[in-house]
Design a protein around this motif. Sequence first.
Motif, short mmCIF file in Angstrom:
data_model
loop_
_atom_site.label_atom_id
_atom_site.label_comp_id
_atom_site.label_asym_id
_atom_site.label_seq_id
_atom_site.Cartn_x
_atom_site.Cartn_y
_atom_site.Cartn_z
N ASP A 281 0.83 -1.20 0.00
CA ASP A 281 0.00 0.00 0.00
C ASP A 281 0.86 1.26 0.00
O ASP A 281 1.78 1.40 0.82
CB ASP A 281 -0.92 0.00 1.22
N SER B 27 -0.65 4.49 -0.10
CA SER B 27 -1.56 5.62 0.11
C SER B 27 -0.96 6.68 1.02
O SER B 27 -1.39 7.84 0.98
CB SER B 27 -2.89 5.13 0.68
N PRO C 62 -1.95 9.88 -1.56
CA PRO C 62 -3.22 9.65 -0.88
C PRO C 62 -4.47 9.85 -1.72
O PRO C 62 -5.57 9.59 -1.22
CB PRO C 62 -3.18 10.69 0.25
N CYS C 63 -4.36 10.30 -2.96
CA CYS C 63 -5.56 10.41 -3.79
C CYS C 63 -6.15 9.01 -4.00
O CYS C 63 -5.43 8.06 -4.31
CB CYS C 63 -5.23 11.05 -5.13
N ASP C 64 -7.46 8.89 -3.79
CA ASP C 64 -8.10 7.57 -3.85
C ASP C 64 -9.41 7.56 -4.63
O ASP C 64 -10.16 6.59 -4.59
CB ASP C 64 -8.36 7.06 -2.42
N ARG C 65 -9.67 8.63 -5.35
CA ARG C 65 -10.88 8.73 -6.15
C ARG C 65 -10.57 9.47 -7.45
O ARG C 65 -9.65 10.29 -7.52
CB ARG C 65 -11.98 9.52 -5.42
N SER D 194 -8.36 13.32 -3.21
CA SER D 194 -8.34 12.55 -1.97
C SER D 194 -9.65 12.74 -1.24
O SER D 194 -10.04 13.88 -0.95
CB SER D 194 -7.17 13.00 -1.08
N ARG E 203 -13.17 4.48 -7.73
CA ARG E 203 -12.47 4.39 -6.45
C ARG E 203 -11.26 3.47 -6.62
O ARG E 203 -11.37 2.43 -7.26
CB ARG E 203 -13.40 3.88 -5.36
N ALA F 289 -7.11 2.23 -4.95
CA ALA F 289 -6.04 2.25 -3.95
C ALA F 289 -4.72 2.29 -4.69
O ALA F 289 -4.54 1.61 -5.70
CB ALA F 289 -6.12 1.01 -3.06
N THR F 290 -3.79 3.07 -4.20
CA THR F 290 -2.48 3.19 -4.85
C THR F 290 -1.51 2.18 -4.25
O THR F 290 -1.37 2.09 -3.02
CB THR F 290 -1.92 4.61 -4.66
N GLU G 167 -2.00 6.82 -9.87
CA GLU G 167 -2.81 7.80 -10.58
C GLU G 167 -2.14 8.20 -11.90
O GLU G 167 -0.91 8.19 -12.00
CB GLU G 167 -3.05 9.03 -9.70
#
Length: 492
Positions: A228, A230, A234-237, A279, A308, A310-311, A333
């Motif tokens: 992970d 994030s 932290p961008c998740d959308r 985020s 949606r 997860a990075t 992203e």
Amino acid sequence: MTVVIVGGGTAGWMAAVAFGRLLVPAGGRVTLVESDTIATVGVGEATIPPIRTFHAMLGIDEDAFLAATGGSYKLGIRFEGWSHPTESYVHPFGQIGTDIAGQSFAAQWLRARQAGEAEALGQYSLEARAAETGRFSKPIANGDSPLSRIGYAYHFDAARYAHFLRAQAEAHGVVRCEGMVVRVEQGPAGIAAVHLAGGTRIAGDLFIDCSGFRALLIEGALAAGWEDWSSWLPCDRAVAVPSSADAAPLPLTRAIAQPAGWRWRIPLRHRTGNGHVFSSRYMSEDEATACLLDGIEGEALADPRVIRFATGHRRRFWSGNCVALGLAAGFMEPLESTSIHLVQSGLQHLLRMLPGTGVASSVVIERYNRVMTAEFVRIRDFLVAHYHLNARPEHFWRDRAAAPIPEGLAEKLAMFRDGGRIFREPDELFNETSWLALLTGQNAVVDGHDPLCAALPIARAAHRIAQIEQVVTASLAHMPPHADALARLERG
């Protein structure tokens, strides 16, 4: 050897074309399983220059591909408001300048810039200036001209691209099987077969997981694990919506900073791709959607949809007889348009290490996983640098500037601070030009310059740099409008 690809979309059909062209003639069999009832993400519309190498390897005709996908050309990415709300810069493809007196252009330019004897970096990039002014041409044959070294990539419709690749793959003997995977049958090698809703069982030697975020094989069956990222990204959308086409599209992707993330704008021939990456800790989905719709130019052609994510990446990209590609392998992203490149890179490394049967030795699998992890890490560091080097006032951006950064990136920034030195790791995707554009575009701190540059008097260095700008300006005048190249595609 029998290869089974689970999932279509861009990743699945890229794999299908590669295996169809290279494996089927050697006696292999390739089956792709996908379901019409499962939608693909399908918003990855911007690429970087290595895709041209990939297409050449597969014998894909550029004009036919662009005509089929609504494609346009791309000379770089313009970052708007990243360093400061009122500033922008272009990360260009291709080469910037030439060596001067045995030193790199970057070193001599940094020294001259500090002395007030050089313009902003983009003035010396043919690709950056052509992108900003809406000009484009393919490289010419004359090897002495900057026009012979033009670096470019594409924008295209991802859904049309998958359809185009499907036709290519089926022409090479790939068999498509419609159906939804409801069970994964495991065996001594890892995966023995997949079972479809209608009762069909499809066995294989090597399985390629292109099932997207679901990762049905690599995670669902083989529990490869997840790394992970994030905390660093932290961008998740993302919210995406198409809009009407530009009358005269520029050959560049736009990345526009927003209060809690950034917007993309990608010009195709038949429409424009728009999206807002953000985020959810700093902005709601409704706020992000409103922000996107307020910023689009032209008429929205569909309802916005939220994605949606997860990075991060799988701890094992290759496990047993299964290799993950695309979203099943990991996600970052699309800030530098690397999503499709990571599919391509994963495929090319896999083809180099392809076992005679579906079962590879542990040393091969370990190397593949090490190479792909390194590729993801280096791209991650490049993306994190965009966020770390910002001077925006919003809460999201202040947190990004203050957050800890990966060790490798910290070293790169420290080396640049100490005399403007840029070092590229072996096989690193982003070269000195890319790092220089990013670091100077976002006002990274640099103390001093390479002392070896002092062997050339500053006046002579400045004169040579000015000559390079003159050559770029003269070359730019020979490049026709981007719209002319697009009109030629429309005419066929």
